[in-house]
Design a protein around this motif. Structure first.
Motif, PDB file in Angstrom:
ATOM      1  N   TRP A  17       0.854  -1.192   0.000  1.00  0.00           N
ATOM      2  CA  TRP A  17       0.000   0.000   0.000  1.00  0.00           C
ATOM      3  C   TRP A  17       0.884   1.234   0.000  1.00  0.00           C
ATOM      4  CZ3 TRP A  17      -5.508   0.666   0.911  1.00  0.00           C
ATOM      5  CH2 TRP A  17      -6.222  -0.524   0.750  1.00  0.00           C
ATOM      6  N   ARG A  18       0.355   2.341  -0.500  1.00  0.00           N
ATOM      7  CA  ARG A  18       1.062   3.627  -0.493  1.00  0.00           C
ATOM      8  C   ARG A  18       0.771   4.303   0.841  1.00  0.00           C
ATOM      9  NH1 ARG A  18       4.186   5.768  -3.780  1.00  0.00           N
ATOM     10  NH2 ARG A  18       4.390   7.991  -4.081  1.00  0.00           N
ATOM     11  N   LEU A  19       1.822   4.584   1.601  1.00  0.00           N
ATOM     12  CA  LEU A  19       1.686   5.146   2.945  1.00  0.00           C
ATOM     13  C   LEU A  19       2.370   6.494   3.058  1.00  0.00           C
ATOM     14  CD1 LEU A  19       2.550   2.040   5.165  1.00  0.00           C
ATOM     15  CD2 LEU A  19       0.317   2.757   4.334  1.00  0.00           C
ATOM     16  N   LYS A  20       1.881   7.281   4.003  1.00  0.00           N
ATOM     17  CA  LYS A  20       2.549   8.529   4.390  1.00  0.00           C
ATOM     18  C   LYS A  20       3.072   8.299   5.801  1.00  0.00           C
ATOM     19  CE  LYS A  20       1.834  13.461   5.089  1.00  0.00           C
ATOM     20  NZ  LYS A  20       0.849  14.559   5.007  1.00  0.00           N
ATOM     21  N   VAL A  21       4.376   8.436   5.972  1.00  0.00           N
ATOM     22  CA  VAL A  21       5.019   8.223   7.271  1.00  0.00           C
ATOM     23  C   VAL A  21       5.629   9.540   7.723  1.00  0.00           C
ATOM     24  CG1 VAL A  21       6.753   6.885   8.529  1.00  0.00           C
ATOM     25  CG2 VAL A  21       5.564   5.851   6.581  1.00  0.00           C
ATOM     26  N   THR A  22       5.241  10.001   8.899  1.00  0.00           N
ATOM     27  CA  THR A  22       5.812  11.223   9.467  1.00  0.00           C
ATOM     28  C   THR A  22       6.833  10.814  10.518  1.00  0.00           C
ATOM     29  OG1 THR A  22       3.710  12.357   9.123  1.00  0.00           O
ATOM     30  CG2 THR A  22       5.279  13.411  10.614  1.00  0.00           C
ATOM     31  N   ILE A  23       8.003  11.466  10.488  1.00  0.00           N
ATOM     32  CA  ILE A  23       9.025  11.147  11.477  1.00  0.00           C
ATOM     33  C   ILE A  23       9.213  12.317  12.445  1.00  0.00           C
ATOM     34  CG2 ILE A  23      10.158   9.471   9.973  1.00  0.00           C
ATOM     35  CD1 ILE A  23      12.365  11.528   9.470  1.00  0.00           C
ATOM     36  N   THR A  83      12.160   6.523  14.853  1.00  0.00           N
ATOM     37  CA  THR A  83      11.851   7.895  14.453  1.00  0.00           C
ATOM     38  C   THR A  83      10.409   8.079  13.977  1.00  0.00           C
ATOM     39  OG1 THR A  83      12.532   7.587  12.159  1.00  0.00           O
ATOM     40  CG2 THR A  83      14.254   8.247  13.718  1.00  0.00           C
ATOM     41  N   VAL A  84       9.689   6.969  13.744  1.00  0.00           N
ATOM     42  CA  VAL A  84       8.331   7.055  13.188  1.00  0.00           C
ATOM     43  C   VAL A  84       7.358   7.618  14.214  1.00  0.00           C
ATOM     44  CG1 VAL A  84       6.388   5.734  12.249  1.00  0.00           C
ATOM     45  CG2 VAL A  84       8.721   5.188  11.549  1.00  0.00           C
ATOM     46  N   VAL A  85       6.632   8.662  13.833  1.00  0.00           N
ATOM     47  CA  VAL A  85       5.642   9.288  14.700  1.00  0.00           C
ATOM     48  C   VAL A  85       4.231   8.874  14.287  1.00  0.00           C
ATOM     49  CG1 VAL A  85       4.654  11.495  15.440  1.00  0.00           C
ATOM     50  CG2 VAL A  85       7.118  11.267  15.168  1.00  0.00           C
ATOM     51  N   SER A  86       3.951   8.885  12.972  1.00  0.00           N
ATOM     52  CA  SER A  86       2.618   8.493  12.511  1.00  0.00           C
ATOM     53  C   SER A  86       2.697   7.838  11.141  1.00  0.00           C
ATOM     54  CB  SER A  86       1.677   9.686  12.465  1.00  0.00           C
ATOM     55  OG  SER A  86       2.018  10.547  11.412  1.00  0.00           O
ATOM     56  N   LEU A  87       1.631   7.101  10.856  1.00  0.00           N
ATOM     57  CA  LEU A  87       1.546   6.325   9.622  1.00  0.00           C
ATOM     58  C   LEU A  87       0.117   6.443   9.128  1.00  0.00           C
ATOM     59  CD1 LEU A  87       3.578   4.046   8.475  1.00  0.00           C
ATOM     60  CD2 LEU A  87       1.994   2.475   9.548  1.00  0.00           C
ATOM     61  N   SER A  88      -0.082   6.792   7.858  1.00  0.00           N
ATOM     62  CA  SER A  88      -1.442   6.836   7.324  1.00  0.00           C
ATOM     63  C   SER A  88      -1.444   6.323   5.893  1.00  0.00           C
ATOM     64  CB  SER A  88      -2.009   8.254   7.382  1.00  0.00           C
ATOM     65  OG  SER A  88      -1.239   9.124   6.598  1.00  0.00           O
ATOM     66  N   VAL A  89      -2.588   5.806   5.473  1.00  0.00           N
ATOM     67  CA  VAL A  89      -2.723   5.248   4.128  1.00  0.00           C
ATOM     68  C   VAL A  89      -2.979   6.373   3.136  1.00  0.00           C
ATOM     69  CG1 VAL A  89      -4.147   3.771   2.664  1.00  0.00           C
ATOM     70  CG2 VAL A  89      -3.577   3.033   4.981  1.00  0.00           C
ATOM     71  N   GLU A  90      -2.195   6.408   2.070  1.00  0.00           N
ATOM     72  CA  GLU A  90      -2.359   7.391   1.002  1.00  0.00           C
ATOM     73  C   GLU A  90      -3.089   6.785  -0.184  1.00  0.00           C
ATOM     74  OE1 GLU A  90      -0.996  10.851   0.425  1.00  0.00           O
ATOM     75  OE2 GLU A  90      -1.358  10.686   2.556  1.00  0.00           O
ATOM     76  N   GLY A  91      -2.924   5.485  -0.388  1.00  0.00           N
ATOM     77  CA  GLY A  91      -3.580   4.856  -1.527  1.00  0.00           C
ATOM     78  C   GLY A  91      -3.385   3.356  -1.536  1.00  0.00           C
ATOM     79  N   PRO A  92      -4.198   2.645  -2.328  1.00  0.00           N
ATOM     80  CA  PRO A  92      -4.123   1.183  -2.393  1.00  0.00           C
ATOM     81  C   PRO A  92      -2.893   0.718  -3.172  1.00  0.00           C
ATOM     82  CG  PRO A  92      -5.688   1.984  -3.987  1.00  0.00           C
ATOM     83  CD  PRO A  92      -5.224   3.185  -3.204  1.00  0.00           C
ATOM     84  N   PRO A  93      -2.623  -0.591  -3.121  1.00  0.00           N
ATOM     85  CA  PRO A  93      -1.505  -1.114  -3.915  1.00  0.00           C
ATOM     86  C   PRO A  93      -1.746  -0.851  -5.395  1.00  0.00           C
ATOM     87  CG  PRO A  93      -2.351  -2.791  -2.414  1.00  0.00           C
ATOM     88  CD  PRO A  93      -3.290  -1.625  -2.362  1.00  0.00           C
ATOM     89  N   PRO A  94      -0.682  -0.723  -6.175  1.00  0.00           N
ATOM     90  CA  PRO A  94      -0.859  -0.486  -7.613  1.00  0.00           C
ATOM     91  C   PRO A  94      -1.520  -1.691  -8.270  1.00  0.00           C
ATOM     92  CG  PRO A  94       1.456  -0.869  -7.102  1.00  0.00           C
ATOM     93  CD  PRO A  94       0.725  -0.796  -5.797  1.00  0.00           C
ATOM     94  N   VAL A  95      -2.298  -1.449  -9.324  1.00  0.00           N
ATOM     95  CA  VAL A  95      -2.959  -2.526 -10.061  1.00  0.00           C
ATOM     96  C   VAL A  95      -1.931  -3.163 -10.989  1.00  0.00           C
ATOM     97  CG1 VAL A  95      -4.805  -3.063 -11.695  1.00  0.00           C
ATOM     98  CG2 VAL A  95      -5.157  -1.315  -9.953  1.00  0.00           C
ATOM     99  N   THR A  96      -1.816  -4.492 -10.904  1.00  0.00           N
ATOM    100  CA  THR A  96      -0.861  -5.211 -11.751  1.00  0.00           C
ATOM    101  C   THR A  96      -1.578  -5.779 -12.968  1.00  0.00           C
ATOM    102  OG1 THR A  96      -1.230  -7.293 -10.596  1.00  0.00           O
ATOM    103  CG2 THR A  96       0.515  -5.868  -9.732  1.00  0.00           C
ATOM    104  N   ASP A  97      -0.811  -6.253 -13.936  1.00  0.00           N
ATOM    105  CA  ASP A  97      -1.401  -6.877 -15.127  1.00  0.00           C
ATOM    106  C   ASP A  97      -2.231  -8.091 -14.740  1.00  0.00           C
ATOM    107  OD1 ASP A  97      -0.316  -5.026 -16.841  1.00  0.00           O
ATOM    108  OD2 ASP A  97       1.478  -6.201 -17.275  1.00  0.00           O
ATOM    109  N   GLU A  98      -1.758  -8.839 -13.732  1.00  0.00           N
ATOM    110  CA  GLU A  98      -2.487 -10.030 -13.258  1.00  0.00           C
ATOM    111  C   GLU A  98      -3.853  -9.640 -12.705  1.00  0.00           C
ATOM    112  OE1 GLU A  98      -2.976 -14.001 -13.042  1.00  0.00           O
ATOM    113  OE2 GLU A  98      -1.175 -13.016 -13.806  1.00  0.00           O
TER     114      GLU A  98
END
Length: 105
Positions: A17-23, A83-98
């Motif tokens: 998944w695409r995440l946003k991590v704040t340190i 160092t990680v302070v917060s973690l949030s979801v930015e977007g789903p995993p990329p769509v593959t050819d499969e």
């Protein structure tokens, strides 16, 4: 009633998944999570760094201009869990050819 998921189970569901991590220094990293461990060390692919900077004062000015957000493309990054302070979801995993083939059926 099923037992509650452990933290590892929740993190495992965020792999790719695409995440946003704040340190702790205020920077934010946005990238695709490839891996993590029990110390919350994270491996992010296609990562970009965002940081807020205040422009320097010019001669004769009483105060600097407004805060600006600077963006930098980093690529593959390992973040130390300490160092990680917060973690949030930015977007789903990329769509593959499969995935596309399975969606058509």
């Amino acid at each position: 009633m099923p037992p509650p998921k452990s933290k590892g189970g929740k993190m495992l569901s965020l792999i790719n998944w695409r995440l946003k991590v704040t340190i702790n220094d205020g920077r934010a990293f946005v990238g695709q999570m490839l891996a993590f461990d029990r110390h919350m060390n994270l491996v992010l692919a296609e990562c970009e760094e965002f940081r807020r900077v205040r422009p320097k004062k010019k001669a004769g000015e009483t105060e600097a201009g407004p805060m600006q957000e600077m963006k930098r493309t980093l690529g593959l990054v390992i973040l130390r869990g300490e160092t990680v302070v917060s973690l949030s979801v930015e977007g789903p995993p990329p769509v593959t050819d499969e995935d596309k083939k399975n969606a058509v059926r």
